[in-house]
Structures are given as structure tokens and as C-alpha cells.
Design a protein around this motif. Structure first.
Motif, PDB file in Angstrom:
ATOM      1  N   LYS A 229      -6.208  13.130  -3.946  1.00  0.00           N
ATOM      2  CA  LYS A 229      -5.489  13.707  -5.080  1.00  0.00           C
ATOM      3  C   LYS A 229      -4.325  14.559  -4.589  1.00  0.00           C
ATOM      4  N   THR A 230      -4.567  15.347  -3.558  1.00  0.00           N
ATOM      5  CA  THR A 230      -3.534  16.219  -3.019  1.00  0.00           C
ATOM      6  C   THR A 230      -2.342  15.423  -2.514  1.00  0.00           C
ATOM      7  N   TRP A 231      -2.593  14.300  -1.853  1.00  0.00           N
ATOM      8  CA  TRP A 231      -1.521  13.490  -1.279  1.00  0.00           C
ATOM      9  C   TRP A 231      -1.091  12.348  -2.203  1.00  0.00           C
ATOM     10  N   HIS A 232      -1.571  12.345  -3.421  1.00  0.00           N
ATOM     11  CA  HIS A 232      -1.151  11.382  -4.452  1.00  0.00           C
ATOM     12  C   HIS A 232      -1.351   9.927  -4.035  1.00  0.00           C
ATOM     13  N   VAL A 233      -2.550   9.632  -3.578  1.00  0.00           N
ATOM     14  CA  VAL A 233      -2.936   8.253  -3.298  1.00  0.00           C
ATOM     15  C   VAL A 233      -4.273   7.989  -3.994  1.00  0.00           C
TER      16      VAL A 233
ATOM     17  N   LEU B  11     -10.787  -6.276   4.086  1.00  0.00           N
ATOM     18  CA  LEU B  11     -12.140  -6.830   4.064  1.00  0.00           C
ATOM     19  C   LEU B  11     -12.891  -6.481   2.776  1.00  0.00           C
ATOM     20  N   CYS B  12     -12.631  -5.303   2.220  1.00  0.00           N
ATOM     21  CA  CYS B  12     -13.330  -4.862   1.007  1.00  0.00           C
ATOM     22  C   CYS B  12     -12.592  -5.226  -0.267  1.00  0.00           C
ATOM     23  N   ARG B  13     -11.413  -5.808  -0.130  1.00  0.00           N
ATOM     24  CA  ARG B  13     -10.571  -6.171  -1.271  1.00  0.00           C
ATOM     25  C   ARG B  13     -10.228  -4.955  -2.124  1.00  0.00           C
ATOM     26  N   THR B  14      -9.853  -3.876  -1.437  1.00  0.00           N
ATOM     27  CA  THR B  14      -9.394  -2.667  -2.094  1.00  0.00           C
ATOM     28  C   THR B  14      -7.981  -2.368  -1.594  1.00  0.00           C
ATOM     29  N   ARG B  15      -7.320  -1.465  -2.289  1.00  0.00           N
ATOM     30  CA  ARG B  15      -5.965  -1.067  -1.896  1.00  0.00           C
ATOM     31  C   ARG B  15      -5.821   0.435  -2.146  1.00  0.00           C
ATOM     32  N   VAL B  16      -5.029   1.067  -1.303  1.00  0.00           N
ATOM     33  CA  VAL B  16      -4.685   2.468  -1.506  1.00  0.00           C
ATOM     34  C   VAL B  16      -3.259   2.483  -2.049  1.00  0.00           C
ATOM     35  N   ILE B  17      -3.113   2.990  -3.265  1.00  0.00           N
ATOM     36  CA  ILE B  17      -1.799   2.976  -3.912  1.00  0.00           C
ATOM     37  C   ILE B  17      -1.231   4.388  -3.988  1.00  0.00           C
ATOM     38  N   ASP B  18       0.079   4.454  -4.159  1.00  0.00           N
ATOM     39  CA  ASP B  18       0.793   5.712  -4.345  1.00  0.00           C
ATOM     40  C   ASP B  18       0.725   6.060  -5.826  1.00  0.00           C
ATOM     41  N   THR B  19       0.308   7.283  -6.161  1.00  0.00           N
ATOM     42  CA  THR B  19       0.186   7.676  -7.568  1.00  0.00           C
ATOM     43  C   THR B  19       1.312   8.583  -8.017  1.00  0.00           C
ATOM     44  N   ARG B  20       2.307   8.772  -7.192  1.00  0.00           N
ATOM     45  CA  ARG B  20       3.445   9.599  -7.626  1.00  0.00           C
ATOM     46  C   ARG B  20       4.189   8.882  -8.746  1.00  0.00           C
ATOM     47  N   PRO B  21       4.719   9.660  -9.701  1.00  0.00           N
ATOM     48  CA  PRO B  21       5.445   8.994 -10.809  1.00  0.00           C
ATOM     49  C   PRO B  21       6.708   8.295 -10.342  1.00  0.00           C
TER      50      PRO B  21
ATOM     51  N   ALA C 274       0.836  -1.194   0.000  1.00  0.00           N
ATOM     52  CA  ALA C 274       0.000   0.000   0.000  1.00  0.00           C
ATOM     53  C   ALA C 274       0.873   1.247   0.000  1.00  0.00           C
ATOM     54  N   ALA C 275       0.253   2.377  -0.274  1.00  0.00           N
ATOM     55  CA  ALA C 275       0.961   3.650  -0.201  1.00  0.00           C
ATOM     56  C   ALA C 275       1.532   3.806   1.213  1.00  0.00           C
ATOM     57  N   PRO C 276       2.613   4.578   1.366  1.00  0.00           N
ATOM     58  CA  PRO C 276       3.198   4.741   2.700  1.00  0.00           C
ATOM     59  C   PRO C 276       2.171   5.222   3.727  1.00  0.00           C
ATOM     60  N   LEU C 277       2.296   4.711   4.938  1.00  0.00           N
ATOM     61  CA  LEU C 277       1.351   5.040   6.010  1.00  0.00           C
ATOM     62  C   LEU C 277       1.281   6.545   6.238  1.00  0.00           C
ATOM     63  N   LYS C 278       2.405   7.235   6.178  1.00  0.00           N
ATOM     64  CA  LYS C 278       2.405   8.690   6.393  1.00  0.00           C
ATOM     65  C   LYS C 278       1.523   9.397   5.373  1.00  0.00           C
ATOM     66  N   ARG C 279       1.584   8.975   4.131  1.00  0.00           N
ATOM     67  CA  ARG C 279       0.776   9.616   3.082  1.00  0.00           C
ATOM     68  C   ARG C 279      -0.711   9.321   3.293  1.00  0.00           C
ATOM     69  N   ARG C 280      -1.031   8.087   3.660  1.00  0.00           N
ATOM     70  CA  ARG C 280      -2.437   7.731   3.885  1.00  0.00           C
ATOM     71  C   ARG C 280      -3.001   8.487   5.085  1.00  0.00           C
ATOM     72  N   LEU C 281      -2.208   8.616   6.143  1.00  0.00           N
ATOM     73  CA  LEU C 281      -2.680   9.343   7.324  1.00  0.00           C
ATOM     74  C   LEU C 281      -2.767  10.845   7.057  1.00  0.00           C
ATOM     75  N   ALA C 282      -1.855  11.376   6.258  1.00  0.00           N
ATOM     76  CA  ALA C 282      -1.928  12.792   5.893  1.00  0.00           C
ATOM     77  C   ALA C 282      -3.199  13.063   5.095  1.00  0.00           C
ATOM     78  N   ALA C 283      -3.523  12.184   4.155  1.00  0.00           N
ATOM     79  CA  ALA C 283      -4.756  12.331   3.385  1.00  0.00           C
ATOM     80  C   ALA C 283      -5.972  12.208   4.303  1.00  0.00           C
ATOM     81  N   PHE C 284      -5.890  11.310   5.283  1.00  0.00           N
ATOM     82  CA  PHE C 284      -6.962  11.110   6.261  1.00  0.00           C
ATOM     83  C   PHE C 284      -7.217  12.401   7.048  1.00  0.00           C
TER      84      PHE C 284
ATOM     85  N   TRP D  55     -19.215   8.176  -3.945  1.00  0.00           N
ATOM     86  CA  TRP D  55     -19.147   8.818  -5.258  1.00  0.00           C
ATOM     87  C   TRP D  55     -17.699   8.947  -5.727  1.00  0.00           C
ATOM     88  N   PHE D  56     -16.856   9.545  -4.916  1.00  0.00           N
ATOM     89  CA  PHE D  56     -15.478   9.783  -5.346  1.00  0.00           C
ATOM     90  C   PHE D  56     -14.694   8.481  -5.516  1.00  0.00           C
TER      91      PHE D  56
END
Length: 179
Positions: free
Chosen positions: A93-97, A169-179, A23-33, A81-82
Motif C-alpha cells: 500500500k505504501t509503495w502503491h503496488v 508460475l502463479c499467474r499473478t501480477r504486481v500492478i502499479d496503483t498510482r492514479p 508489471a509495476a516498475p522494478l524499483k517500486r516492487r523492490l522498494a516494497a520488498f 491473508w493480505f
């Protein structure tokens, strides 16, 4: 005028490749959170204002349950929706995840709805415990909530691909979208 550099969106193959990895780095996911919480303040205020005008609410406790239900529905619809239309909220989008399925595509509507409900695992268990224990002191409830949120975040280090439990549980993943 300053413009940030254009970053081309990830291709489907790149999304699928990243979905197979961690998954995307924990710091990025928590920052987006956290940023999501700031943005949702406006959504909550707008929905609350419309509700109070529509119901002629004169006191904060008048119609409280109805307001809570409407806010839950509005927040759920926002995320569903999003997530199902591109996999990103403004904060993401702002945190590239980005939220994707295992194949790199945006989640389906049922997956997004399930994740919207299961993401309450961040808050519901400690709040239910505080309610069952009949705690009324804000510091105790806040401390329990903070402790649980730290434990929930740390749990991602032992789950597959360093995902959060609701993503597993939902079979989803949060990925890093940075190039």
C-alpha cells in the motif's frame, strides 16, 4: 494537520487494464520488498517471543527447528491473508503496488498460498547450494545470496510483462496503483 491527498481506489476495470500490461516498475516492487522486510522484523520478533515463552526456551538453539517452522507458517499466513484479501500488504500500500490475477481481481487463496511458497525462490536456491557445498562462512553465503537476488530481479526483464518468476508460475501480477 497535514493529510496526504485522498487517492480513490482503482476500479475493477482499471485493475484489469493494468493487469494486462507490464508489471509495476522494478524499483517500486523492490522498494516494497525492502520495506516489507523492515515491517516483518516486528512480526518475527513477536512470534519468536510468544514461541519462546510458550516453550520455555532458554537458549536460542533450543527448539530451533520448531521456531523456524512456526516463523515460516506465520510469515506465510501473513502474506496469504493480505494477498487474498485485497492484494496488498502494508508495504505494498505504501509503495502503491497491488497483487492481482490476470483479470484484475485479488488472487484466490490457492494462488496466494502458491505465491507465498514460490516467493522463496528469492532465497532458497543459493541457500540450498551453500548448504550442499557445506559453506559456513557468512561472507560467502551472503555474497552468493546477493548475487542470486540481483540475477533473479534482472530475470524479470526477460519474462512476460516484466514479472518475477514466481508471479509467472502463479499467474499473478504486481500492478502499479498510482492514479
Amino acid at each position: 494537520m497535514f493529510r496526504p491527498p485522498e487517492v480513490p481506489p482503482l476500479t475493477l476495470a482499471q485493475c484489469a487494464e493494468r493487469a494486462a500490461g507490464p508489471a509495476a516498475p522494478l524499483k517500486r516492487r523492490l522498494a516494497a520488498f525492502l520495506y516489507e522486510g523492515v515491517l516483518l522484523f516486528g512480526v518475527v520478533m513477536l512470534v519468536g517471543a510468544v514461541f519462546s515463552v510458550a516453550t520455555q526456551q532458554r537458549h536460542a538453539l533450543q527448539g530451533r527447528e520448531g521456531l523456524q517452522a512456526i516463523l515460516f507458517l506465520a510469515l506465510s499466513l501473513y502474506f496469504i491473508w493480505f494477498w487474498s484479501h485485497g492484494g496488498q500488504t502494508l508495504a505494498m500500500k505504501t509503495w502503491h503496488v497491488r497483487l492481482v490475477r490476470h483479470d484484475g481481481l485479488p488472487p484466490t487463496l490457492p494462488q496466494a498460498a502458491g505465491r507465498a511458497v514460490l516467493s522463496w525462490l528469492w532465497f532458497a536456491p543459493p541457500l540450498a547450494l551453500a548448504w550442499a557445498a557445506q559453506w559456513h562462512h557468512g561472507k560467502s553465503i551472503g555474497g552468493l545470496l546477493a548475487l542470486w537476488m540481483v540475477a533473479y530481479a534482472i530475470l524479470s526483464f526477460i519474462l512476460p510483462h516484466r514479472q518475477f518468476l514466481h508471479d509467472v508460475l502463479c499467474r499473478t501480477r504486481v500492478i502499479d496503483t498510482r492514479p
